[in-house]
Design a protein around this motif. Structure first.
Motif, PDB file in Angstrom:
ATOM      1  N   ALA A 107      -0.700  -7.334  -2.750  1.00 36.09           N
ATOM      2  CA  ALA A 107      -0.052  -6.081  -2.335  1.00 36.09           C
ATOM      3  C   ALA A 107       0.628  -6.241  -0.979  1.00 36.09           C
ATOM      4  O   ALA A 107       1.747  -5.748  -0.775  1.00 36.09           O
ATOM      5  CB  ALA A 107      -1.070  -4.940  -2.298  1.00 36.09           C
ATOM      6  N   TYR A 108      -0.021  -6.931  -0.038  1.00 35.85           N
ATOM      7  CA  TYR A 108       0.611  -7.172   1.273  1.00 35.85           C
ATOM      8  C   TYR A 108       1.863  -8.037   1.121  1.00 35.85           C
ATOM      9  O   TYR A 108       2.868  -7.807   1.792  1.00 35.85           O
ATOM     10  CB  TYR A 108      -0.364  -7.834   2.245  1.00 35.85           C
ATOM     11  CG  TYR A 108      -1.354  -6.887   2.875  1.00 35.85           C
ATOM     12  CD1 TYR A 108      -0.934  -5.726   3.526  1.00 35.85           C
ATOM     13  CD2 TYR A 108      -2.717  -7.145   2.828  1.00 35.85           C
ATOM     14  CE1 TYR A 108      -1.845  -4.866   4.109  1.00 35.85           C
ATOM     15  CE2 TYR A 108      -3.634  -6.290   3.414  1.00 35.85           C
ATOM     16  CZ  TYR A 108      -3.192  -5.149   4.041  1.00 35.85           C
ATOM     17  OH  TYR A 108      -4.091  -4.292   4.621  1.00 35.85           O
ATOM     18  N   ILE A 109       1.794  -9.038   0.248  1.00 31.27           N
ATOM     19  CA  ILE A 109       2.980  -9.874   0.012  1.00 31.27           C
ATOM     20  C   ILE A 109       4.117  -9.015  -0.513  1.00 31.27           C
ATOM     21  O   ILE A 109       5.255  -9.103  -0.032  1.00 31.27           O
ATOM     22  CB  ILE A 109       2.647 -11.030  -0.956  1.00 31.27           C
ATOM     23  CG1 ILE A 109       1.750 -12.062  -0.268  1.00 31.27           C
ATOM     24  CG2 ILE A 109       3.926 -11.692  -1.465  1.00 31.27           C
ATOM     25  CD1 ILE A 109       1.136 -13.079  -1.216  1.00 31.27           C
ATOM     26  N   LEU A 110       3.821  -8.171  -1.485  1.00 27.19           N
ATOM     27  CA  LEU A 110       4.858  -7.289  -2.036  1.00 27.19           C
ATOM     28  C   LEU A 110       5.376  -6.313  -0.982  1.00 27.19           C
ATOM     29  O   LEU A 110       6.567  -6.007  -0.944  1.00 27.19           O
ATOM     30  CB  LEU A 110       4.315  -6.528  -3.251  1.00 27.19           C
ATOM     31  CG  LEU A 110       4.043  -7.397  -4.478  1.00 27.19           C
ATOM     32  CD1 LEU A 110       3.298  -6.595  -5.543  1.00 27.19           C
ATOM     33  CD2 LEU A 110       5.329  -7.976  -5.042  1.00 27.19           C
ATOM     34  N   ALA A 111       4.496  -5.838  -0.116  1.00 25.62           N
ATOM     35  CA  ALA A 111       4.907  -4.868   0.903  1.00 25.62           C
ATOM     36  C   ALA A 111       5.782  -5.493   1.986  1.00 25.62           C
ATOM     37  O   ALA A 111       6.755  -4.882   2.423  1.00 25.62           O
ATOM     38  CB  ALA A 111       3.673  -4.235   1.553  1.00 25.62           C
TER      39      ALA A 111
END
Length: 163
Positions: A107-111
């Motif tokens: 999720a952090y990578i996507l964000a």
């Protein structure tokens, strides 16, 4: 409100550090699971006027990080007894925690990566190969060091390390 939430987060973090340092699990088991919800509440209070994919992925990352923190508290520990809050401690909680943090990292990578990447841009590893070599070297040493201690979980831990 945001300043109060940030203060509570910092205070809770200090209490958690104090409880770990002084071996007070009763305080740790209260302060540790409060950290991510407080951080999430602060984040939401600071981003109320925004409604973006970034915000949604950060919220997902905070929730799954919270879940990981809680799952890891249920790992067996002879000094803490057989159960916590009426739930029997079990090695399976390691996988649940690892999986939760794995999802948080995704999720952090996507964000933080995908929204800023244009098709014409090269990633930092391609643009600066030395950084790629250093990251890869660190990953190999990290996995090599951990491997003898992974027991039944080498594949999940290696997948987590890769992310």
């Amino acid at each position: 409100m945001a300043n109060i939430l940030l203060f509570l987060f910092a205070a809770c973090g200090l209490i958690e550090i104090y409880s770990v340092y002084n071996g007070i699990p009763e305080i740790y088991h209260i302060s540790k699971p409060l950290l991510m919800p407080l951080l999430l509440a602060w984040f939401i209070s600071k981003t109320q006027k925004y409604n973006s994919g970034i915000k949604k992925f950060v919220i997902i990352a905070c929730i799954t990080s919270f879940m990981g923190d809680v799952f890891l508290m249920f790992l067996p520990d002879e000094s803490l007894g057989e159960s916590l809050w009426g739930v029997k401690r079990n090695e399976a909680f390691f996988l649940y925690g690892l999986g939760s943090f794995f999802l948080a990292h995704l999720a952090y990578i996507l964000a933080f990566v995908l929204p800023f990447r244009k098709k014409s841009q090269r990633g930092i590893v391609v643009a600066k190969p030395l950084i790629g070599i250093l990251l890869l070297s660190y990953g190999v040493v990290f996995i090599y060091t951990l491997f003898p201690h992974l027991g039944d979980f080498p594949i999940p831990v290696i997948a987590y390390a890769i992310v």
